[in-house]
Design an enzyme around this catalytic site. Structure first.
Site, short mmCIF file in Angstrom:
data_model
loop_
_atom_site.label_atom_id
_atom_site.label_comp_id
_atom_site.label_asym_id
_atom_site.label_seq_id
_atom_site.Cartn_x
_atom_site.Cartn_y
_atom_site.Cartn_z
N SER A 63 0.85 -0.88 0.03
CA SER A 63 0.32 0.45 0.33
C SER A 63 0.27 1.74 -0.10
O SER A 63 0.65 2.34 -0.53
CB SER A 63 -1.18 0.27 1.05
OG SER A 63 -1.85 -0.87 0.97
N LYS A 66 -0.13 3.87 -2.25
CA LYS A 66 -1.47 5.11 -2.32
C LYS A 66 -0.90 5.89 -2.62
O LYS A 66 -0.96 6.90 -2.33
CB LYS A 66 -1.84 4.58 -1.67
CG LYS A 66 -2.60 3.14 -1.50
CD LYS A 66 -3.83 3.28 -0.52
CE LYS A 66 -5.15 2.37 -0.55
NZ LYS A 66 -3.62 1.07 -0.16
N SER A 123 -5.42 2.95 5.10
CA SER A 123 -5.01 2.74 3.73
C SER A 123 -6.34 2.12 3.12
O SER A 123 -6.21 0.92 2.23
CB SER A 123 -4.01 2.04 4.07
OG SER A 123 -3.58 1.53 3.01
#
Length: 384
Positions: A63, A66, A123
């Site tokens: 993640s 991101k 997230s």
């Protein structure tokens, strides 16, 4: 006589000169224990890499992907393409995302701000996909933008397949610690993201959906400004962590740690070492060193170059008072002179090494001497 500087250097030349050539020694052997496959410590102001460990090894980022998703959303907000109170309806693709999520239902409507909170704090994969679709119309279109932006930032070893970092079905969603530091540095230019990435706890849906930040450093580390964690079985435990103390803003990237504790402890060690050993200063450029330049055949006989606003420079702690300045100017310049024309440069050094170089430019245009003015000058010289 010094060689005359050519007239009409473009703005690009000035910008090139503005870029600081920072020659502080990079730590080839990490000065702290790194419990990870790869790591980088970068100064956010200058882009200087202070510590590196397998920085160009291509790895799954989970993640931490991101960071780019949030960067493109921040840029869309600043350009007006998105607005915080704008409504976004969740698609079936967004609602079907696995992993960390806020359980969006197809057709459910949230504001851009709510989705941004969910992506930055918790997230959330479904929120990230919905934001990407709001920017580009589809996740596929958004991923194209992600890869284009990566190229613009000089992320030479990065290829994104999605906007979430989910990697169960791909072997191509890869990046490096150095590339993540580059996009993390760029993200930190956008205060709106820092506003949300530093929130420890929040909620959505009138308090029904709790958001707890996946980055525990924002609660426990002094000066933390974000940015993003990530964990998958392929990637291991990862983090792009940032913190600011005084004027020094650092980004620590840790990829492939064996445990969550390892990633946070490694990031803390990197940040602690950076803050203990470096300081950020903005040089006060000395105007007394800048002398006028003669304009040959100009309507004005002299032009006084001006420096730009000085940019921050990273220096070893304790050496802040040892910076030296030197000026290199053209002895003269041929008219006409353009406003902004580069006439020389001022250089900042430390122990003989260049840390910064700034263009000295003409503050205004100087026209070529016309015949009446030439006669007037000649007459004045004869009677004086």
């Amino acid at each position: 006589m010094k060689k005359k500087l050519c007239r009409g250097f473009a703005l690009a030349a000035a910008l090139i000169m503005l870029s600081r050539i920072n020659v502080l020694a990079i730590e080839e052997t990490p000065p702290v224990q790194i419990a990870a496959k790869a790591a980088v410590l970068m100064d956010a102001s200058t882009g200087k890499v202070l510590v590196k460990h397998n920085e160009n090894e291509r790895l799954y980022p989970a993640s931490v992907t991101k960071v780019m998703t949030l960067l493109l959303v921040a840029e869309a907000l600043e350009s007006g393409k998105l607005v915080l109170d704008g409504k976004v309806s969740a698609s079936s693709a967004a609602a079907s995302k696995g992993g960390s999520q806020i359980w969006l239902k197809e057709g459910e409507t949230m504001t851009v701000e709510e989705l941004l909170k969910a992506a930055a704090i918790y997230s959330a994969n479904d929120a990230s996909c919905a934001l990407g679709e709001a920017v580009a119309g589809s996740e596929e279109g958004f991923v194209r933008l992600m890869n284009e932006r990566a190229k613009e930032l000089g992320m030479k070893n990065t290829h994104f397949v999605n906007c979430t970092g989910l990697d169960d079905d791909t072997t191509e969603h890869l990046t490096t610690a150095l590339d993540i530091a580059l996009m993390g540095r760029e993200l930190l230019r956008h205060d709106i993201v820092i506003k949300y990435s530093t929130i420890w706890m929040d909620s959505l849906r009138g308090g029904e959906t709790e958001l707890v930040n996946t980055n525990r450093l924002v609660r426990f580390y002094e000066g933390a400004t974000g940015i993003k964690t990530g964990t998958t079985s392929k990637a291991g435990c990862c983090i792009a962590a940032s913190a600011k103390r005084g004027e020094t803003h650092l980004v620590a990237v840790v990829l492939g740690s064996g445990s969550s504790d390892d990633r946070f402890e490694t990031a803390k060690r990197l940040l602690n070492w950076g803050f203990a050993n470096f300081a950020t200063v903005t040089p006060q450029l000395a105007p007394a060193l800048i002398t006028p330049v003669r304009v040959l055949r100009g309507a004005e006989q002299w032009v006084k170059p001006v420096p730009p606003a000085a940019m921050p420079i990273l220096v070893p702690k304790g050496s802040e008072g040892d910076l030296q300045q030197s000026v290199d100017l053209a002895a003269d310049v041929q008219a006409p002179v353009e406003a902004g024309q580069v006439l020389g440069k001022i250089t900042i050094t430390l122990d003989g090494e260049t840390l910064g170089s700034y263009p000295l430019t003409s503050p205004a245009a100087v026209k070529k001497l016309d015949f009446p003015t030439q006669l007037k000058r000649l007459f004045g010289a004869l009677i004086s």
